[in-house]
Design an enzyme around this catalytic site. Structure first.
Site, PDB file in Angstrom:
ATOM      1  CG  ASN A 210      -0.276   0.039   2.508  1.00  0.00           C
ATOM      2  OD1 ASN A 210       0.386   1.019   2.837  1.00  0.00           O
ATOM      3  ND2 ASN A 210      -0.399  -1.033   3.287  1.00  0.00           N
ATOM      4  CE  LYS A 289       9.442 -12.489 -12.953  1.00  0.00           C
ATOM      5  NZ  LYS A 289      10.340 -11.964 -13.952  1.00  0.00           N
TER       6      LYS A 289
END
Ligand code: C5P
Length: 400
Positions: A210, A289
């Site tokens: 955030n 990944k």
């Protein structure tokens, strides 16, 4: 014994209409048994006579830099060292800008530059001058250097306009001085706080995060340390320097933050949850990944622990303070949150407004506690943190 007995206050008076209030301030200080040395800038004597301040302080008023007689009695460097506190009231826009750039072009500016004692300013000027970006930038620079800024208040101005720029009243300044010269109101009090965002990993290179910059939490940690508290800050990843006197523990995720808080909370007196903790984390982090092979990719999220709620629910909970970011009906929603989480105090801000909130240097807060509340208007986060800490101190002492 008076709190200010034998305390040495160097009162700088600069050129502004509020200079007349300096007389009352000197009277209040001497009545509280403080020793007061007045230093005036050349412009100040257009508004109040040195004789008035000399009579009230019982000391010869210093005005000139190159006064051979006065310098022989106490040189300007010794003058700076003599004081326990330097307060400039009123502090004009001109003086503030000279201080911000470190000029030494009169006695007051020079001794401020030479001082290692705390410096406080009580700004007083027309509202447009106060709000001018140049003045605001100077104030911010000084705040970052640790200069205390007391006021200004909002209200009617000498020029007939209404707005921010009024100098605080002498009795309010006296309270600030007392508060400042008492040895750390939080001396020995242990404060634990969380700051910054958390990062919830998706795979080894990506995360859910955030926009919290950590600025409010870091400013709070610094304000607590300035009051003499022993501060431990559990910080999410931010790019800020650790404030002086603060012990910092770095974490990344909400669960790491929960553990870092959990293992320390029993040894704290005040807990402040300022971090923007992610509400959810990934249900299983990919070991490798993730490749972009699929058209649609779904992330499964699970709830994170509510650290603040857990701390407040402890039987021997410290004094707990939470934050609430709201987009509407701030006070109402924040009070609901305060009760639901069982915290002593909540500081709420509007995140949908044009100013303040995440990533901003400034903010405004509605602070609520059982049976009361206070509004802290829009100001830079350093000053806001000082005001919030003052509220926390008073409520913490009441509960204690
Ligand atoms: O529930 P909400 O996230 O709106 O509450 C905000 C307050 O709760 C903040 O003080 C924040 O630091 C704290 N909090 C927490 N742990 C969470 C979520 C929020 O400590 N998981």
């Amino acid at each position: 014994m008076s709190l200010l007995e034998k305390k040495r206050v160097l009162l700088g008076v600069t050129g502004g209409i509020a200079a007349y209030k300096a007389a009352e301030l000197v009277r209040l200080l001497t009545r509280a048994k403080a020793e007061v040395q007045v230093v005036m800038t050349p412009a100040a004597s257009n508004f109040i006579t040195p004789l008035t301040l000399q009579a009230l302080s019982g000391r010869s008023v210093r005005q000139k830099m190159f006064d051979t007689e006065q310098e022989a009695v106490m040189g300007h460097i010794d003058l700076a060292r003599w004081a326990d506190l330097i307060l400039v009231a009123p502090a004009s826009a001109d003086f503030i800008s000279r201080l911000a750039v470190g000029m030494a072009n009169d006695l007051l500016a020079t001794l401020c530059l030479a001082a290692t004692t705390p410096i406080a300013l009580a700004p007083a000027m027309n509202r447009e001058m106060w709000q001018n970006p140049a003045t605001q930038a100077n104030i911010q620079t000084l705040c970052h250097r640790g200069t205390k800024i007391w006021g200004p208040a909002d209200g009617e101005q000498a020029c007939g306009e209404i707005g921010p720029g009024r100098m605080l009243e002498p009795d309010e300044l006296l309270e600030q001085i007392k508060h400042n010269l008492s040895p750390g109101v939080l001396h020995g009090v242990r404060v634990l706080l969380t700051a910054g965002p958390t990062r919830e990993p998706i795979d080894p290179v990506r995360y859910v995060g955030n926009r919290s910059s950590g600025r409010m939490g870091y400013a709070l940690a610094s304000a607590f340390a300035a009051e003499g508290a022993l501060v431990t800050m559990i910080s999410g990843p931010v790019s800020l320097d650790t404030p002086e006197g603060v012990q910092r523990v770095d974490v990344e995720t909400a669960v790491e933050m929960e553990h870092a808080v959990g293992s320390r909370v029993e040894q704290c007196d005040i807990f402040v949850a300022c971090a923007a903790v992610a509400d959810y984390r990934c249900d299983g982090v990919a070991k490798q990944k993730i490749k972009k092979l699929q058209e649609r990719l779904e992330l499964r999220l699970i709830r994170n622990p509510d650290i603040l709620r857990q701390v407040a629910a402890n039987e021997a909970a410290p004094f707990t303070v939470g934050f609430a970011a709201e987009t509407e009906r701030v006070a109402e929603q924040a009070e609901q949150k305060r009760r639901a989480k069982g915290v002593d105090m909540i500081a709420a801000n509007l995140v949908a407004g044009e100013r303040g909130g995440f990533e901003s240097d400034e903010n405004a807060l509605t602070v609520l506690w059982e049976g009361g509340g206070s509004e802290l208007p829009m100001m830079d986060k350093q000053r806001l943190a000082q005001s919030l800490v003052a509220l926390i101190i008073s409520k913490y002492h009441e509960k204690d």
